[in-house]
Design a protein around this motif. Sequence first.
Motif, mmCIF file in Angstrom:
data_model
loop_
_atom_site.group_PDB
_atom_site.id
_atom_site.type_symbol
_atom_site.label_atom_id
_atom_site.label_comp_id
_atom_site.label_asym_id
_atom_site.label_seq_id
_atom_site.Cartn_x
_atom_site.Cartn_y
_atom_site.Cartn_z
ATOM 1 N N ASP A 70 0.845 -1.192 0.000
ATOM 2 C CA ASP A 70 0.000 0.000 0.000
ATOM 3 C C ASP A 70 0.877 1.237 0.000
ATOM 4 O O ASP A 70 1.977 1.232 0.561
ATOM 5 C CB ASP A 70 -0.918 0.025 1.230
ATOM 6 C CG ASP A 70 -2.051 -0.979 1.131
ATOM 7 O OD1 ASP A 70 -2.640 -1.107 0.043
ATOM 8 O OD2 ASP A 70 -2.340 -1.650 2.143
ATOM 9 N N LEU A 71 0.377 2.306 -0.625
ATOM 10 C CA LEU A 71 1.064 3.594 -0.631
ATOM 11 C C LEU A 71 0.377 4.523 0.358
ATOM 12 O O LEU A 71 -0.684 4.210 0.896
ATOM 13 C CB LEU A 71 1.062 4.174 -2.045
ATOM 14 C CG LEU A 71 1.742 3.292 -3.099
ATOM 15 C CD1 LEU A 71 1.595 3.902 -4.481
ATOM 16 C CD2 LEU A 71 3.208 3.077 -2.759
ATOM 17 N N SER A 72 0.944 5.691 0.577
ATOM 18 C CA SER A 72 0.405 6.600 1.592
ATOM 19 C C SER A 72 -0.952 7.187 1.205
ATOM 20 O O SER A 72 -1.737 7.528 2.078
ATOM 21 C CB SER A 72 1.394 7.729 1.873
ATOM 22 O OG SER A 72 1.558 8.540 0.721
ATOM 23 N N GLN A 73 -1.220 7.314 -0.091
ATOM 24 C CA GLN A 73 -2.508 7.840 -0.513
ATOM 25 C C GLN A 73 -3.550 6.725 -0.446
ATOM 26 O O GLN A 73 -3.326 5.622 -0.963
ATOM 27 C CB GLN A 73 -2.430 8.438 -1.918
ATOM 28 C CG GLN A 73 -1.579 9.687 -1.998
ATOM 29 C CD GLN A 73 -2.053 10.771 -1.052
ATOM 30 O OE1 GLN A 73 -3.221 11.162 -1.069
ATOM 31 N NE2 GLN A 73 -1.164 11.276 -0.219
ATOM 32 N N PRO A 74 -4.697 6.973 0.196
ATOM 33 C CA PRO A 74 -5.704 5.929 0.385
ATOM 34 C C PRO A 74 -6.101 5.256 -0.936
ATOM 35 O O PRO A 74 -6.350 5.915 -1.943
ATOM 36 C CB PRO A 74 -6.894 6.691 0.974
ATOM 37 C CG PRO A 74 -6.280 7.890 1.631
ATOM 38 C CD PRO A 74 -5.112 8.261 0.768
ATOM 39 N N GLY A 75 -6.110 3.917 -0.912
ATOM 40 C CA GLY A 75 -6.529 3.135 -2.069
ATOM 41 C C GLY A 75 -5.471 2.950 -3.136
ATOM 42 O O GLY A 75 -5.683 2.222 -4.103
ATOM 43 N N GLN A 76 -4.317 3.593 -2.997
ATOM 44 C CA GLN A 76 -3.241 3.474 -3.987
ATOM 45 C C GLN A 76 -2.246 2.411 -3.534
ATOM 46 O O GLN A 76 -1.957 2.294 -2.345
ATOM 47 C CB GLN A 76 -2.513 4.816 -4.150
ATOM 48 C CG GLN A 76 -3.431 5.975 -4.489
ATOM 49 C CD GLN A 76 -4.123 5.798 -5.827
ATOM 50 O OE1 GLN A 76 -3.481 5.596 -6.838
ATOM 51 N NE2 GLN A 76 -5.444 5.875 -5.815
ATOM 52 N N PHE A 77 -1.708 1.657 -4.504
ATOM 53 C CA PHE A 77 -0.771 0.604 -4.153
ATOM 54 C C PHE A 77 0.229 0.347 -5.277
ATOM 55 O O PHE A 77 -0.054 0.580 -6.451
ATOM 56 C CB PHE A 77 -1.510 -0.699 -3.807
ATOM 57 C CG PHE A 77 -2.470 -1.183 -4.864
ATOM 58 C CD1 PHE A 77 -2.070 -2.100 -5.834
ATOM 59 C CD2 PHE A 77 -3.787 -0.739 -4.879
ATOM 60 C CE1 PHE A 77 -2.952 -2.557 -6.798
ATOM 61 C CE2 PHE A 77 -4.686 -1.182 -5.843
ATOM 62 C CZ PHE A 77 -4.262 -2.105 -6.811
ATOM 63 N N ALA A 78 1.409 -0.100 -4.874
ATOM 64 C CA ALA A 78 2.431 -0.522 -5.834
ATOM 65 C C ALA A 78 2.165 -1.977 -6.174
ATOM 66 O O ALA A 78 1.794 -2.774 -5.304
ATOM 67 C CB ALA A 78 3.818 -0.359 -5.232
ATOM 68 N N CYS A 79 2.361 -2.325 -7.441
ATOM 69 C CA CYS A 79 2.104 -3.680 -7.915
ATOM 70 C C CYS A 79 3.411 -4.439 -8.118
ATOM 71 O O CYS A 79 4.465 -3.843 -8.355
ATOM 72 C CB CYS A 79 1.348 -3.632 -9.239
ATOM 73 S SG CYS A 79 -0.240 -2.786 -9.113
ATOM 74 N N ALA A 80 3.311 -5.746 -8.070
ATOM 75 C CA ALA A 80 4.478 -6.596 -8.337
ATOM 76 C C ALA A 80 4.848 -6.557 -9.816
ATOM 77 O O ALA A 80 6.018 -6.716 -10.165
ATOM 78 C CB ALA A 80 4.180 -8.028 -7.898
#
Length: 189
Positions: free
Chosen positions: A34-44
């Motif tokens: 997960d990233l700091s912005q809600p709902g945002q994430f880094a993918c594999a």
Amino acid sequence: MKVIVETSARHIHVTKETFAALFGADAELTKKKDLSQPGQFACAEKITVVGPKGQLAMSILGPFRNADQVEVSLTDARKIGIAAPIRESGDIAGTPGCKRVGPEGELDIECGVIAAKRHVHLTPEDAEKFGLKDKQLVSVEVDPGTGRKLVFGDVVCRVRADFATAMHIDTDEANAAAISGVVDGVIIP
């Protein structure tokens, strides 16, 4: 008016259709963190971005977007031979394109490569508390204790209810101040 300052490394946003073309019709985004912005994430999953002079492996940020966008630092852009303009995220009209290569295919885009304009995400509550408005330009002073205290100018305020308050700079900007990890900044209206 303190705000955390985070470094946003090069990354790519893709539509569901682009992802399917590059990774296969049945492929799914795999959340790495997960990233700091809600709902945002880094993918594999990673995509290779190809320009006239070179290529870069780039992480996908999820969730899927309505348009493809490649965010690079100006150093990255020079390395691959693309004259990326400095723009706010989402402002891709008239920007250069590139080729994207995945394990199952490749696609060209006519536009979408940018160096993201430095910005501060703000909740409406924090914007009101700080006396700031959406799209207002401010400066942010950082002193990471590295001997490279710096004031970033032309920082655009982005106010939305689904944001968490944090400033984002790219790797070139972080390197200019010798920032490693997250540091505090002070907003100067």
